[in-house]
Design an enzyme around this catalytic site. Structure first.
Site, PDB file in Angstrom:
ATOM      1  N   HIS A 111      37.376  37.541  46.717  1.00  0.00           N
ATOM      2  CA  HIS A 111      37.800  36.646  45.647  1.00  0.00           C
ATOM      3  C   HIS A 111      38.874  35.673  46.125  1.00  0.00           C
ATOM      4  O   HIS A 111      39.645  35.970  47.045  1.00  0.00           O
ATOM      5  CB  HIS A 111      38.254  37.419  44.402  1.00  0.00           C
ATOM      6  CG  HIS A 111      39.572  38.107  44.505  1.00  0.00           C
ATOM      7  ND1 HIS A 111      39.717  39.466  44.341  1.00  0.00           N
ATOM      8  CD2 HIS A 111      40.831  37.636  44.714  1.00  0.00           C
ATOM      9  CE1 HIS A 111      40.994  39.798  44.450  1.00  0.00           C
ATOM     10  NE2 HIS A 111      41.685  38.698  44.677  1.00  0.00           N
ATOM     11  N   ASN A 161      37.458  41.865  48.264  1.00  0.00           N
ATOM     12  CA  ASN A 161      36.085  41.683  47.796  1.00  0.00           C
ATOM     13  C   ASN A 161      35.645  40.220  47.864  1.00  0.00           C
ATOM     14  O   ASN A 161      34.620  39.848  47.301  1.00  0.00           O
ATOM     15  CB  ASN A 161      35.915  42.225  46.371  1.00  0.00           C
ATOM     16  CG  ASN A 161      36.798  41.499  45.357  1.00  0.00           C
ATOM     17  OD1 ASN A 161      37.508  40.537  45.686  1.00  0.00           O
ATOM     18  ND2 ASN A 161      36.771  41.948  44.110  1.00  0.00           N
ATOM     19  N   ASP A 166      46.884  31.195  39.335  1.00  0.00           N
ATOM     20  CA  ASP A 166      46.546  32.126  38.265  1.00  0.00           C
ATOM     21  C   ASP A 166      47.778  32.783  37.670  1.00  0.00           C
ATOM     22  O   ASP A 166      48.885  32.669  38.191  1.00  0.00           O
ATOM     23  CB  ASP A 166      45.587  33.204  38.782  1.00  0.00           C
ATOM     24  CG  ASP A 166      45.949  33.696  40.179  1.00  0.00           C
ATOM     25  OD1 ASP A 166      47.145  33.801  40.481  1.00  0.00           O
ATOM     26  OD2 ASP A 166      45.028  33.964  40.974  1.00  0.00           O
ATOM     27  N   GLU A 194      36.418  36.590  40.721  1.00  0.00           N
ATOM     28  CA  GLU A 194      35.812  37.803  41.239  1.00  0.00           C
ATOM     29  C   GLU A 194      34.360  37.551  41.639  1.00  0.00           C
ATOM     30  O   GLU A 194      33.773  36.526  41.274  1.00  0.00           O
ATOM     31  CB  GLU A 194      35.883  38.901  40.173  1.00  0.00           C
ATOM     32  CG  GLU A 194      37.299  39.260  39.717  1.00  0.00           C
ATOM     33  CD  GLU A 194      38.057  40.133  40.705  1.00  0.00           C
ATOM     34  OE1 GLU A 194      37.745  40.095  41.908  1.00  0.00           O
ATOM     35  OE2 GLU A 194      38.968  40.850  40.261  1.00  0.00           O
TER      36      GLU A 194
END
Length: 262
Positions: A137, A135, A67, A142
């Site tokens: 990811h 979380n 990314d 996400e």
């Protein structure tokens, strides 16, 4: 999914480097998928050390990062291109022209499509290194990301923005969008290697490994990957239920490997 509970964060990095070493020795022109964040830094330091000791060469390797932020120039101190150059690429013998990250400065939709095409043209990724967000990811996929998604733009959650805010000064622009490989893109890698360390990752590790397959924990998609290896330290693996079984699998796998190479 093979789960390895290492003895320490240092061993997590060493075991991760072992996987990459085996791949490159068997396939010198391997295509690596790489990750940023705090956990991979120890892995990259281990790879640099092995290169410096003549154990490993990256001269034919190609790489694709997961990314990049939208809106940051490649030379920006917080861009992932800058991170990779300074944490790994400049310390090994990889050709910088063979290292690829999404371009966050152009039309992000077109850049995402172009990046996906570049991965296909390279023959796909042989081994994808992954970190794990608190979380759940992976990349910047996400919670509630499509489990079949391709490279695309993602809006970062407030939790991810808070976690990453430590890298930006209070008066500095912090991007809220990123271009990320999709979960489907990650799943097409021939091998996935996820590394996680620290107690802050324990709940995410538990949900990824022993929880349901769910877009609420994007990393749980690795349960469906045919060749996924998860390496965690004792703190990150503290909430896992089946410790004894994971240790037994590791012992049996090590024994098989020893017999194979005798």
């Amino acid at each position: 999914m093979q789960v390895v509970i290492a003895e320490s964060a240092q061993e997590v990095a060493q075991l991760g480097a072992d996987h990459i070493c085996r791949l490159i020795k068997n396939k010198p022109a391997a295509v690596l998928g790489l990750a940023t964040g705090s956990t991979p830094i120890a892995l990259y330091q281990e790879l640099i050390s092995r290169f410096q000791h003549g154990i490993l060469s990256f001269s034919q390797v190609r790489s694709f990062n997961l990314d990049e932020y939208v809106g940051l120039e490649p030379d920006h101190p917080q861009s992932y291109r800058h991170f990779m150059n300074h944490q790994l690429f400049k310390h090994i013998n990889i050709n910088l022209q063979n290292t690829h990250l999404p371009d966050g400065t152009g039309d992000p939709v077109l850049q995402a499509e172009r990046y996906e095409a570049q991965i296909r043209e390279a023959g796909g990724i042989d081994l994808q290194v992954l970190g794990l967000g608190r979380n759940g990811h992976i990349g910047f996929n996400e919670p509630c990301s499509s489990l079949g998604s391709a490279t695309r733009i993602k809006t970062l959650t407030p939790e991810t923005l808070r976690d990453n805010s430590r890298f930006f000064s209070s008066d500095e622009f912090q991007p809220t969008l990123a271009i990320t490989m999709g979960i489907g893109t990650i799943h097409r890698a021939r091998k996935a290697l996820l590394l996680a360390t620290g107690k802050a990752k324990a709940e995410a590790v538990k949900q990824m490994v022993e929880g349901p397959l769910s877009a609420s924990c994007p990393a749980s998609a690795l349960q469906m990957h045919p060749h996924a290896v998860v390496v965690v330290d004792p703190e990150a693996g503290a909430l896992l239920t089946h410790h004894d079984y994971y240790h037994r699998v590791r012992a049996e796998t090590d024994l098989l490997a020893m017999e194979h190479y005798q």
